[in-house]
Design an enzyme around this catalytic site. Structure first.
Site, PDB file in Angstrom:
ATOM      1  N   TRP A  14       0.834  -1.215   0.000  1.00 61.25           N
ATOM      2  CA  TRP A  14       0.000   0.000   0.000  1.00 61.25           C
ATOM      3  C   TRP A  14       0.863   1.257   0.000  1.00 61.25           C
ATOM      4  O   TRP A  14       0.399   2.348  -0.287  1.00 61.25           O
ATOM      5  CB  TRP A  14      -0.961   0.005   1.204  1.00 61.25           C
ATOM      6  CG  TRP A  14      -0.309   0.255   2.554  1.00 61.25           C
ATOM      7  CD1 TRP A  14       0.672  -0.486   3.129  1.00 61.25           C
ATOM      8  CD2 TRP A  14      -0.602   1.323   3.475  1.00 61.25           C
ATOM      9  NE1 TRP A  14       1.012   0.036   4.355  1.00 61.25           N
ATOM     10  CE2 TRP A  14       0.244   1.139   4.606  1.00 61.25           C
ATOM     11  CE3 TRP A  14      -1.487   2.395   3.483  1.00 61.25           C
ATOM     12  CZ2 TRP A  14       0.225   1.992   5.705  1.00 61.25           C
ATOM     13  CZ3 TRP A  14      -1.500   3.248   4.584  1.00 61.25           C
ATOM     14  CH2 TRP A  14      -0.657   3.047   5.678  1.00 61.25           C
ATOM     15  N   ASP A  15       2.151   1.088   0.301  1.00 60.89           N
ATOM     16  CA  ASP A  15       3.094   2.205   0.315  1.00 60.89           C
ATOM     17  C   ASP A  15       3.011   3.016  -0.981  1.00 60.89           C
ATOM     18  O   ASP A  15       3.152   4.240  -0.978  1.00 60.89           O
ATOM     19  CB  ASP A  15       4.543   1.690   0.420  1.00 60.89           C
ATOM     20  CG  ASP A  15       4.760   0.729   1.572  1.00 60.89           C
ATOM     21  OD1 ASP A  15       3.806   0.052   1.963  1.00 60.89           O
ATOM     22  OD2 ASP A  15       5.900   0.624   2.046  1.00 60.89           O
ATOM     23  N   GLU A  72       0.875  -2.060  13.083  1.00 66.75           N
ATOM     24  CA  GLU A  72       0.938  -3.536  13.129  1.00 66.75           C
ATOM     25  C   GLU A  72       1.364  -4.060  14.497  1.00 66.75           C
ATOM     26  O   GLU A  72       1.490  -5.270  14.671  1.00 66.75           O
ATOM     27  CB  GLU A  72       1.902  -4.041  12.050  1.00 66.75           C
ATOM     28  CG  GLU A  72       1.368  -3.815  10.654  1.00 66.75           C
ATOM     29  CD  GLU A  72       2.398  -4.112   9.561  1.00 66.75           C
ATOM     30  OE1 GLU A  72       3.596  -4.216   9.871  1.00 66.75           O
ATOM     31  OE2 GLU A  72       1.979  -4.232   8.397  1.00 66.75           O
ATOM     32  N   LYS A 106       3.501   1.455  16.230  1.00 69.90           N
ATOM     33  CA  LYS A 106       4.576   1.321  15.247  1.00 69.90           C
ATOM     34  C   LYS A 106       4.599   2.502  14.274  1.00 69.90           C
ATOM     35  O   LYS A 106       5.639   3.024  13.902  1.00 69.90           O
ATOM     36  CB  LYS A 106       4.375   0.019  14.479  1.00 69.90           C
ATOM     37  CG  LYS A 106       5.422  -0.295  13.443  1.00 69.90           C
ATOM     38  CD  LYS A 106       5.096  -1.584  12.716  1.00 69.90           C
ATOM     39  CE  LYS A 106       6.155  -1.938  11.697  1.00 69.90           C
ATOM     40  NZ  LYS A 106       5.768  -3.026  10.812  1.00 69.90           N
ATOM     41  N   GLN A 107       3.425   2.897  13.823  1.00 72.54           N
ATOM     42  CA  GLN A 107       3.370   3.957  12.807  1.00 72.54           C
ATOM     43  C   GLN A 107       2.014   4.648  12.872  1.00 72.54           C
ATOM     44  O   GLN A 107       1.066   4.103  13.440  1.00 72.54           O
ATOM     45  CB  GLN A 107       3.588   3.380  11.414  1.00 72.54           C
ATOM     46  CG  GLN A 107       2.456   2.521  10.886  1.00 72.54           C
ATOM     47  CD  GLN A 107       2.888   1.682   9.687  1.00 72.54           C
ATOM     48  OE1 GLN A 107       3.388   0.589   9.849  1.00 72.54           O
ATOM     49  NE2 GLN A 107       2.685   2.200   8.493  1.00 72.54           N
TER      50      GLN A 107
HETATM   51  C1  BGC Z   1       4.818  -1.390   7.576  1.00 67.75           C
HETATM   52  C2  BGC Z   1       3.768  -1.472   6.493  1.00 67.75           C
HETATM   53  C3  BGC Z   1       4.468  -1.334   5.157  1.00 67.75           C
HETATM   54  C4  BGC Z   1       5.588  -2.348   5.019  1.00 67.75           C
HETATM   55  C5  BGC Z   1       6.403  -2.135   3.776  1.00 67.75           C
HETATM   56  C6  BGC Z   1       5.851  -2.463   7.360  1.00 67.75           C
HETATM   57  O1  BGC Z   1       6.848  -2.377   8.344  1.00 67.75           O
HETATM   58  O2  BGC Z   1       4.223  -1.565   8.846  1.00 67.75           O
HETATM   59  O3  BGC Z   1       2.825  -0.429   6.644  1.00 67.75           O
HETATM   60  O4  BGC Z   1       3.537  -1.516   4.143  1.00 67.75           O
HETATM   61  O5  BGC Z   1       6.468  -2.233   6.113  1.00 67.75           O
HETATM   62  O6  BGC Z   1       6.989  -0.866   3.775  1.00 67.75           O
END
Ligand code: BGC
Length: 768
Positions: free
Chosen positions: A358-359, A489, A601-602
């Protein structure tokens, strides 16, 4: 965090040989041209820690899934970008000793630098071998942007004290493995190794997927700059073609090997053409000097820089970092091929399998929208459009019906490849980002016809998914969404993740608007599409009901939206109180401890504020930011950029600057202790966003381009260009003043700090 990269506006420099840094530098100094990439591995043998990496865009292998306990619905494979032929190999042998930096007697000096302006990797070292021979080695190489199937190396050896025989071996070697392989399999079948009339050629095909890659090389050797016609010997062994030059070298003299390599694949040619094409590329290139070929390559880079360079005055560290991020993005994806996408590690490592996440939609799209022709961003959208059938199949596998689509979390071909249930089945917010990208593209380009052509089908299928994924809670008298993982996550299987519920509702509303628009403006296409999609107007009734009655967790007292149900039951401690030795927590804590903690995490709720900022007032922004940022560990590379943009908007200058450095120098300073796996390419687009949308305050407001600059006090000025519809705009932000120039295109009304300005028409000849 590390601090060994020398600060320089245009270069990434490593001074001194530190074996522990080698794999990090290999990632940082990677080269690529959109079609292939190469980590900064040494040309010569190296027995120290290294991750050999040479990658070809689109060439992947479906590595059989490995999980502890199989669950229905798991994908069969994880797509892996493959470590391909080692084409850079050059060995130096003196007196039976093969040069290997990890084994030499002494390293007198060592320096590697990546010149981003020219796309050139250079290394210089002065060493003494165990046998006492002191050599100076200088190598330069590039992966051509001018001819994207060509790699060129210049490798020279100066003898400082040695007189006698020396062997230089230049080779192509397809005996490569992936570090990331679930069953330690070899992914390639060697097909051809040959040398006819000095054309060294190796060819291999991927197992299962049958991609063919052919690599040809031409070598020439010069003594003190004079090309010698010294005969070479060619040795062919399984998967390896080697050309050896046996010469004598004297103290003070220089041997220079030039290596020209042509690399093609069945991504772009019929099988029969791969060999002649690769040989031709290597042959033709060998008619030119290294510097002549470099000049073509540098010109191609100069065109890219002319469009997308960002200049920061007064802060070398920030300047170096933004250029590094832009450089790596354009090395990864140039946008000419709608079968390709942007892997989170690009061509700098194996992690994340080179697949699409999804990035791309959430972070990368705006970068390409503003710095490249409209077609490039459109190609990224069409990539998903073409995978719609697979997304529908993917949803069917999970029990959804009637054309509902769940786009994969990780994919090469449209099939889901991720095999952790909490991500594969639950991290469904990705569907929202794919819909949002359509909105974002149209908002930016004004190209509403995209809806009728491609967008509507994707939106309807995504909305069908959401309408089946929610359920009515009789108790709450609201729709709820259970068992999901949000962008954070570090929490799985939660109920009512605010971000997911919100973006789902937004998708439903946007799809309803899109249906009305297409019906009104493109009625013929509307009739065709509704028939194709078997669309019933009753579907809208349900979507509207969901949109009206979705449940959103919140806390009135704190004035915040809740990441998910019961979030406030967690023990709320702050990141600043965490023992530094525990960070990053994903490398130091058990997964169980992470899940139970409050640490995020984000951006999750704040990701929603970033996408939908005009849905919330400033008070809501501030309260939510102040609550969530202090408990966010930013262990996803995608996190600091979003926080940086919001902090700029809220006038939190120090925080915005801290977040900028964190996103921009994430890899250069190895913030998360993982750069050795590869660079975080997709989050580099986030760095660009942190500047343009953060410090530049760029938005589209009611169809108008708008800026609200917030220059960090550390900077004297910030300048950038962006493409916007028919215009090319230059923005120069200084202390207390902003200048906006229409470099090319019709007259344009823009907003600056909320006031309207008219930019007159400009017909600047951009080529001049
Ligand atoms: C992130 C995801 C991301 C993936 C690839 C993961 O660590 O939590 O949001 O899509 O990395 O960048």
């Amino acid at each position: 965090m590390k601090d060994y990269i020398v600060k320089h506006e245009w270069k990434i420099i490593e001074e001194g040989y530190v074996p522990e840094h080698n794999q990090i530098t290999e990632s940082l100094l990677s080269l690529g041209n959109g079609k292939m990439g190469q980590r900064a591995n040494f040309e010569e043998a190296y027995s120290g820690p290294t991750l050999q990496g040479s990658y070809i865009a689109g060439v992947y292998y479906p590595d059989k899934t490995r999980v502890g306990w199989w669950k229905n619905g798991y994908p069969e494979y994880f797509a892996k970008v493959l470590n391909s032929c080692n084409w850079i190999g050059i060995n130096v042998i003196i007196d039976g000793e093969t040069l290997d930096l990890a084994k030499v007697k002494e390293v007198h000096s060592f320096r590697r630098e990546l010149d981003m302006k020219r796309g050139l990797l250079a290394r210089a070292m002065d060493i003494t071998l165990q046998n006492g021979a002191r050599l100076e080695i200088n190598s330069r190489r590039f992966v051509s942007m001018h001819n994207d199937e060509l790699g060129v190396i210049e490798f020279s050896i100066v003898s400082k004290n040695y007189n006698g025989p020396i062997s230089v071996e230049s080779y192509l070697d397809f005996n490569v493995v992936n570090q990331d392989s679930n069953y330690d399999e070899n992914f390639w079948n060697i097909e051809q190794i040959e040398a006819e009339a000095n054309n060294n050629y190796v060819q291999a095909a991927t197992k299962k997927t049958q991609y063919i890659v052919g690599v040809a090389m031409e070598n020439s050797i010069a003594v003190n700059s004079e090309i010698t016609d010294q005969a070479s010997t060619i040795t062919l062994t399984s998967g390896k073609s080697k050309e050896t030059f046996n010469l004598n070298i004297n103290e003070g003299s220089t041997l220079t090997l030039n290596k020209y390599v042509g690399i093609t694949s069945s991504m772009n040619y019929d099988a029969i053409d791969i060999k002649p094409k690769s040989i031709k590329i290597a042959n033709q290139a060998s008619n030119y000097t290294f510097d002549e070929l470099l000049a073509n390559h540098t010109r191609a880079w100069s065109d890219i820089w002319d469009m997308c360079d960002i200049k920061i005055e007064g802060d070398v560290s920030a300047q170096q970092a933004i250029r590094f991020n832009i450089f790596q993005l354009y090395q990864t994806y140039t946008g000419q091929d709608d079968r390709l996408n942007i892997g989170p590690k690009g061509f700098t490592g194996e992690k994340y399998g080179g697949s699409t996440y999804w990035d791309t939609e959430a972070y990368c799209l705006p970068f390409y929208l503003s710095t490249a022709d409209e077609e490039v961003a459109k190609n990224l959208l069409i990539y998903r459009y073409k995978q719609l059938d697979k997304a529908i199949e993917n949803a069917e596998k999970l029990g959804f019906t009637c054309g509902a689509a769940l786009y994969p979390m990780v994919t090469m071909t449209g099939e889901e490849c991720h095999n952790e249930w909490e991500i594969t089945f639950e991290e469904i917010h990705r569907n929202g980002a794919i819909a949002f990208a359509i909105f974002d593209y149209i908002r930016y380009t004004g190209d509403k016809s995209y809806l009728a052509e491609y967008g509507l089908e994707v939106l309807v299928a995504i909305s069908r998914f959401w309408s089946q994924r929610v359920n009515w809670s009789a108790k709450k008298e609201r729709y709820v969404m259970l068992g999901v993982t949000g962008p954070n996550e570090y929490e799985n299987n939660v109920n009512n993740n605010w971000y997911t519920n919100y973006i789902a509702t937004w998708c439903l509303k946007y799809t309803m608007e899109a249906l009305l628009f297409v019906e009104k403006e493109h009625s013929e296409q509307y009739n065709k599409l509704t028939k194709k999609m078997d669309f019933a107007s009753g579907e809208i009734k349900k979507w509207q009901h969901i949109a009206d009655c979705m449940y959103y967790p919140k806390d009135e007292e704190l004035g915040i939206l809740l990441q998910q149900d019961n979030f406030l039951d967690k023990e709320l401690t702050l990141v600043e109180d965490l023992d530094a030795r525990h960070r990053p927590i994903n490398q130091n804590w058990s997964w169980d401890r992470i899940l139970r903690s409050c640490f995020i995490k984000q951006a999750d709720v704040l990701q929603g504020f970033y996408f939908f900022e005009d849905h919330f007032d400033e008070d809501a922004h501030r309260k939510n930011y102040k609550f969530y940022e202090p408990i966010t560990v930013h262990e996803s590379s995608l996190s600091p950029c979003v926080h940086g943009i919001l902090a700029s908007k809220l006038g939190m200058e120090e925080k915005a600057y801290e977040m900028y450095l964190r996103t921009a120098r994430l890899d250069l300073d190895d913030y998360n202790n993982d750069t050795e796996d590869g660079c975080h390419i997709t989050s580099m687009a986030g760095t660009w966003l942190a500047i343009i949308k953060g410090f530049g305050g760029q938005r589209i407001i009611e169809d108008q381009l708008s800026f609200a600059p917030n220059l960090p006090s550390q900077w004297n000025s910030l300048s950038f260009k962006i493409k916007f519809r028919k215009n090319l705009i230059e923005v120069n932000i200084g202390k207390g003043k902003t200048e906006i120039i229409n470099l090319n295109g019709p007259a344009l009304e823009i907003l600056l700090d909320g006031s309207t300005f008219n930019l007159p028409e400009s017909n600047t000849n951009l080529a001049s």
